[in-house]
Design a protein around this motif. Structure first.
Motif, PDB file in Angstrom:
ATOM      1  N   VAL A 116     -19.183  12.741  72.284  1.00 53.75           N
ATOM      2  CA  VAL A 116     -18.717  11.492  73.320  1.00 53.75           C
ATOM      3  C   VAL A 116     -17.442  11.779  73.692  1.00 53.75           C
ATOM      4  CG1 VAL A 116     -19.097   9.092  73.941  1.00 53.75           C
ATOM      5  CG2 VAL A 116     -20.975  10.319  72.867  1.00 53.75           C
ATOM      6  N   THR A 117     -17.216  11.644  74.960  1.00 50.91           N
ATOM      7  CA  THR A 117     -15.839  11.470  75.123  1.00 50.91           C
ATOM      8  C   THR A 117     -15.298  10.312  75.791  1.00 50.91           C
ATOM      9  OG1 THR A 117     -15.638  13.565  76.372  1.00 50.91           O
ATOM     10  CG2 THR A 117     -13.961  12.350  77.131  1.00 50.91           C
ATOM     11  N   GLY A 118     -14.343   9.741  75.067  1.00 51.55           N
ATOM     12  CA  GLY A 118     -13.623   8.361  75.513  1.00 51.55           C
ATOM     13  C   GLY A 118     -14.433   7.219  74.934  1.00 51.55           C
ATOM     14  N   GLY A 119     -15.048   7.349  74.000  1.00 60.35           N
ATOM     15  CA  GLY A 119     -15.740   6.264  73.264  1.00 60.35           C
ATOM     16  C   GLY A 119     -16.728   6.608  71.976  1.00 60.35           C
ATOM     17  N   VAL A 120     -17.254   5.809  71.106  1.00 60.83           N
ATOM     18  CA  VAL A 120     -17.770   6.099  69.842  1.00 60.83           C
ATOM     19  C   VAL A 120     -19.220   6.704  70.191  1.00 60.83           C
ATOM     20  CG1 VAL A 120     -18.769   5.002  67.606  1.00 60.83           C
ATOM     21  CG2 VAL A 120     -16.505   4.089  68.850  1.00 60.83           C
ATOM     22  N   ALA A 121     -19.545   7.682  69.591  1.00 58.44           N
ATOM     23  CA  ALA A 121     -20.762   8.453  69.685  1.00 58.44           C
ATOM     24  C   ALA A 121     -21.935   7.860  68.876  1.00 58.44           C
ATOM     25  CB  ALA A 121     -20.722   9.966  69.355  1.00 58.44           C
ATOM     26  N   THR A 122     -23.030   8.003  69.302  1.00 57.28           N
ATOM     27  CA  THR A 122     -24.237   7.338  68.389  1.00 57.28           C
ATOM     28  C   THR A 122     -25.062   8.560  67.892  1.00 57.28           C
ATOM     29  OG1 THR A 122     -24.910   5.797  70.291  1.00 57.28           O
ATOM     30  CG2 THR A 122     -26.653   6.416  68.574  1.00 57.28           C
ATOM     31  N   CYS A 123     -24.702   8.803  66.423  1.00 55.56           N
ATOM     32  CA  CYS A 123     -24.791   9.859  65.591  1.00 55.56           C
ATOM     33  C   CYS A 123     -26.185   9.839  65.148  1.00 55.56           C
ATOM     34  CB  CYS A 123     -23.892  10.048  64.559  1.00 55.56           C
ATOM     35  SG  CYS A 123     -22.392  10.344  65.209  1.00 55.56           S
ATOM     36  N   GLU A 124     -26.970   9.104  65.122  1.00 58.58           N
ATOM     37  CA  GLU A 124     -28.381   9.036  64.639  1.00 58.58           C
ATOM     38  C   GLU A 124     -28.464   9.569  63.252  1.00 58.58           C
ATOM     39  OE1 GLU A 124     -31.185  10.865  67.223  1.00 58.58           O
ATOM     40  OE2 GLU A 124     -30.791   9.827  68.849  1.00 58.58           O
ATOM     41  N   THR A 125     -27.870   8.745  62.548  1.00 60.77           N
ATOM     42  CA  THR A 125     -27.624   9.047  60.683  1.00 60.77           C
ATOM     43  C   THR A 125     -28.735   8.227  60.267  1.00 60.77           C
ATOM     44  OG1 THR A 125     -25.330   9.296  61.058  1.00 60.77           O
ATOM     45  CG2 THR A 125     -26.379   8.960  58.776  1.00 60.77           C
ATOM     46  N   ASP A 126     -29.798   9.276  59.535  1.00 59.52           N
ATOM     47  CA  ASP A 126     -30.764   8.800  58.642  1.00 59.52           C
ATOM     48  C   ASP A 126     -30.322   8.949  56.937  1.00 59.52           C
ATOM     49  OD1 ASP A 126     -33.094   8.065  57.339  1.00 59.52           O
ATOM     50  OD2 ASP A 126     -34.457   9.381  58.406  1.00 59.52           O
ATOM     51  N   GLU A 127     -29.715   7.981  56.296  1.00 58.75           N
ATOM     52  CA  GLU A 127     -29.484   8.190  55.183  1.00 58.75           C
ATOM     53  C   GLU A 127     -30.568   8.623  54.144  1.00 58.75           C
ATOM     54  OE1 GLU A 127     -25.929   5.359  54.126  1.00 58.75           O
ATOM     55  OE2 GLU A 127     -27.020   4.017  55.353  1.00 58.75           O
ATOM     56  N   CYS A 128     -31.825   8.126  54.652  1.00 52.62           N
ATOM     57  CA  CYS A 128     -32.738   8.664  53.544  1.00 52.62           C
ATOM     58  C   CYS A 128     -33.210  10.115  53.901  1.00 52.62           C
ATOM     59  CB  CYS A 128     -34.176   7.901  53.933  1.00 52.62           C
ATOM     60  SG  CYS A 128     -33.980   6.221  53.482  1.00 52.62           S
ATOM     61  N   ALA A 129     -32.451  10.775  54.710  1.00 53.10           N
ATOM     62  CA  ALA A 129     -32.848  12.401  54.876  1.00 53.10           C
ATOM     63  C   ALA A 129     -32.070  13.134  54.161  1.00 53.10           C
ATOM     64  CB  ALA A 129     -32.626  12.604  56.452  1.00 53.10           C
ATOM     65  N   THR A 130     -31.197  12.548  53.051  1.00 51.90           N
ATOM     66  CA  THR A 130     -30.521  13.440  52.258  1.00 51.90           C
ATOM     67  C   THR A 130     -31.344  13.843  51.138  1.00 51.90           C
ATOM     68  OG1 THR A 130     -29.687  11.529  50.969  1.00 51.90           O
ATOM     69  CG2 THR A 130     -28.224  12.290  52.791  1.00 51.90           C
ATOM     70  N   MET A 131     -31.055  14.975  50.465  1.00 51.64           N
ATOM     71  CA  MET A 131     -31.810  15.678  49.355  1.00 51.64           C
ATOM     72  C   MET A 131     -30.733  15.621  48.246  1.00 51.64           C
ATOM     73  SD  MET A 131     -34.903  15.795  50.149  1.00 51.64           S
ATOM     74  CE  MET A 131     -35.620  17.034  48.986  1.00 51.64           C
ATOM     75  N   PRO A 132     -31.173  15.108  47.183  1.00 49.39           N
ATOM     76  CA  PRO A 132     -32.186  14.174  46.684  1.00 49.39           C
ATOM     77  C   PRO A 132     -32.019  12.899  47.525  1.00 49.39           C
ATOM     78  CG  PRO A 132     -30.834  14.112  44.890  1.00 49.39           C
ATOM     79  CD  PRO A 132     -29.926  15.258  45.854  1.00 49.39           C
ATOM     80  N   SER A 133     -33.342  12.293  47.556  1.00 50.66           N
ATOM     81  CA  SER A 133     -33.292  10.886  48.165  1.00 50.66           C
ATOM     82  C   SER A 133     -32.334  10.012  47.308  1.00 50.66           C
ATOM     83  CB  SER A 133     -34.672  10.381  48.060  1.00 50.66           C
ATOM     84  OG  SER A 133     -34.764   8.972  48.439  1.00 50.66           O
ATOM     85  N   PRO A 134     -31.623   8.989  48.062  1.00 54.78           N
ATOM     86  CA  PRO A 134     -30.613   8.218  47.372  1.00 54.78           C
ATOM     87  C   PRO A 134     -31.470   7.178  46.577  1.00 54.78           C
ATOM     88  CG  PRO A 134     -30.872   7.810  49.648  1.00 54.78           C
ATOM     89  CD  PRO A 134     -31.438   8.908  49.690  1.00 54.78           C
ATOM     90  N   CYS A 135     -32.893   6.889  46.792  1.00 57.74           N
ATOM     91  CA  CYS A 135     -33.682   5.916  46.022  1.00 57.74           C
ATOM     92  C   CYS A 135     -34.469   6.508  44.905  1.00 57.74           C
ATOM     93  CB  CYS A 135     -34.733   5.421  47.061  1.00 57.74           C
ATOM     94  SG  CYS A 135     -34.187   4.404  48.389  1.00 57.74           S
ATOM     95  N   GLY A 136     -34.318   7.810  44.626  1.00 55.25           N
ATOM     96  CA  GLY A 136     -35.159   8.674  43.485  1.00 55.25           C
ATOM     97  C   GLY A 136     -36.626   8.905  43.900  1.00 55.25           C
ATOM     98  N   ASP A 137     -37.169   9.700  43.113  1.00 58.10           N
ATOM     99  CA  ASP A 137     -38.635   9.954  43.358  1.00 58.10           C
ATOM    100  C   ASP A 137     -39.856   8.868  42.815  1.00 58.10           C
ATOM    101  OD1 ASP A 137     -38.606  10.102  40.519  1.00 58.10           O
ATOM    102  OD2 ASP A 137     -38.928  12.300  40.553  1.00 58.10           O
ATOM    103  N   GLN A 138     -39.387   7.842  42.355  1.00 58.20           N
ATOM    104  CA  GLN A 138     -40.090   7.008  42.069  1.00 58.20           C
ATOM    105  C   GLN A 138     -40.297   5.606  42.974  1.00 58.20           C
ATOM    106  OE1 GLN A 138     -42.630   7.198  39.595  1.00 58.20           O
ATOM    107  NE2 GLN A 138     -42.132   9.172  39.493  1.00 58.20           N
ATOM    108  N   GLN A 139     -39.358   5.577  44.023  1.00 57.46           N
ATOM    109  CA  GLN A 139     -39.142   4.777  45.281  1.00 57.46           C
ATOM    110  C   GLN A 139     -39.304   5.271  46.697  1.00 57.46           C
ATOM    111  OE1 GLN A 139     -36.064   1.763  44.322  1.00 57.46           O
ATOM    112  NE2 GLN A 139     -35.988   2.494  42.233  1.00 57.46           N
ATOM    113  N   THR A 140     -39.659   4.396  47.540  1.00 56.32           N
ATOM    114  CA  THR A 140     -39.599   4.934  49.067  1.00 56.32           C
ATOM    115  C   THR A 140     -38.215   4.524  49.566  1.00 56.32           C
ATOM    116  OG1 THR A 140     -40.489   2.715  49.799  1.00 56.32           O
ATOM    117  CG2 THR A 140     -41.901   4.676  49.097  1.00 56.32           C
ATOM    118  N   CYS A 141     -37.798   5.230  50.690  1.00 52.39           N
ATOM    119  CA  CYS A 141     -36.696   5.013  50.977  1.00 52.39           C
ATOM    120  C   CYS A 141     -36.751   4.875  52.695  1.00 52.39           C
ATOM    121  CB  CYS A 141     -35.565   6.208  50.979  1.00 52.39           C
ATOM    122  SG  CYS A 141     -33.792   6.149  51.436  1.00 52.39           S
TER     123      CYS A 141
END
Length: 369
Positions: free
Chosen positions: A246-271
């Protein structure tokens, strides 16, 4: 005996009186009272340093303070003591030989005046005052670096500040000195070549501006300002990690923190990231799979519970809680030494009390359990 009128009952009378105790002669004279009796009042003497002696009063010593060597006024000033026929001190007067109207009592007068001390020539010229006296006002000289001299005023040096190498404005700016035919300094003007309307006197103008210095894109985005001039405000770009720009302003990056591998919540929890369509971070939510009502933001929740920790089986039985989660309450097992197991409660282990040796009933009785 010296004065029979002086008497005292029940002890000796006080006959003597030292008249010098009150210092009647004053400073610089010696006082002497040879008799020191109340009957000889006024017989003390005051003696001057030059030998003059007066009885019963202060002497006139005729002290000339200017007669000392060296003179208290110095060799460039005259000295006059208006009261040298008396014992009065610190009243001598010094007068400048260069200007007798300049005087001072009890010390040398200030006769010299350095006209260069006020910097009458200005910057870039050398000032010289050869006499430095109050009677030679205006005899200072101002000399330019090119040798031009003027007496009693600033010289005209004809200085072009822009002719210096390197230029005081730098490579990317033009330099103009409006007063090259005068000795005026620090009046040159720098103008940006990229935008001549941007100017500054006595130094380079600020032509460049890096809009990324204020971190306008925020965390997680890359800022780039390709031009960096004040004439191109708002041309910086914010680039997301996924490539959105984006030029001249903050971009909307659509960051899904749960999409990282491994999950930040672990395999016994949903994120779940409620703001994955924005650049907001640390707002993902973890929930226990065994009990989804147990949640935590920005990190794994606490889901496990060991039911055996309270010893529900009692003594002599083994307690096992395979899942240890708050959603599986009552799934622990109690196991007897003979293998009998009960889930969620203490077991009945079937114990034959009559099998004990010796028999609890004794030798002459039978035992039945």
């Amino acid at each position: 005996k010296s004065d029979p009128s002086i008497k005292k009952v029940d002890g000796p009378a006080t006959c003597d009186k030292d008249e010098c105790k009150g210092n009647p002669c004053g400073m610089g004279q010696t006082c002497s009272d040879p008799v020191q009796t109340v009957g000889s009042i006024g017989d003390y003497t005051c003696t001057c340093a030059n030998g003059v002696v007066v009885t019963g009063g202060v002497a006139t010593c005729e002290t000339d303070e200017c007669a000392t060597m060296p003179s208290p006024c110095g060799d460039q000033q005259t000295c006059e003591d208006p009261n040298k026929a008396s014992n009065k001190l610190h009243d001598f007067e010094c007068a400048c030989k260069s200007d007798p109207s300049i005087k001072k009592v009890d010390g040398p007068a200030t006769c010299d005046k350095d006209e260069c001390s006020s910097n009458p020539c200005g910057m870039g010229q050398t000032c010289v005052d050869p006499s430095q006296s109050v009677t030679s006002i205006g005899d200072y000289t101002c000399e330019c670096p090119n040798g031009v001299k003027v007496t009693g005023a600033a010289a005209t040096c004809e200085n072009d500040e822009c002719s210096a190498i390197p230029s005081p404005c730098g490579m990317d700016q033009t330099c103009t000195d409006p007063n090259t035919a005068s000795n005026k300094l620090h009046d040159f003007e720098c103008a940006c070549k990229s935008d001549p309307s941007i100017k500054k006197v006595d130094g380079p103008a600020t032509c460049d501006k890096d809009e990324c210095k204020g971190n306008p894109c925020g965390m997680g985005q890359t800022c780039s300002d390709p031009v960096q001039t004040v004439g191109s405000i708002g041309d910086y770009t914010c680039t997301c990690a996924n490539g959105v720009v984006v030029t001249g302003g903050v971009a909307t990056c659509e960051t899904d923190e749960c999409a990282t591998m491994p999950s930040p919540c672990g395999d016994q929890q949903t994120c779940e990231d409620p703001n994955k369509a924005s650049n907001k971070l640390h707002d993902f939510e973890c929930a226990c799979k065994s009990d989804p009502s147990i949640k935590k933001v920005d990190g794994p929740a606490t889901c496990d519970k060991d039911e055996c920790s309270s010893n529900p089986c009692g003594m002599g039985q083994t307690c096992v809680d395979p899942s240890q989660s708050v959603t599986s309450i009552g799934d622990y097992t109690c196991e007897c030494p003979n293998g009998v197991k009960v889930t969620g409660a203490a077991a009945t282990c079937e114990n034959d009390e009559c099998s004990a040796i010796p028999s609890p009933c004794g030798m002459d009785q039978t035992c039945t359990d």
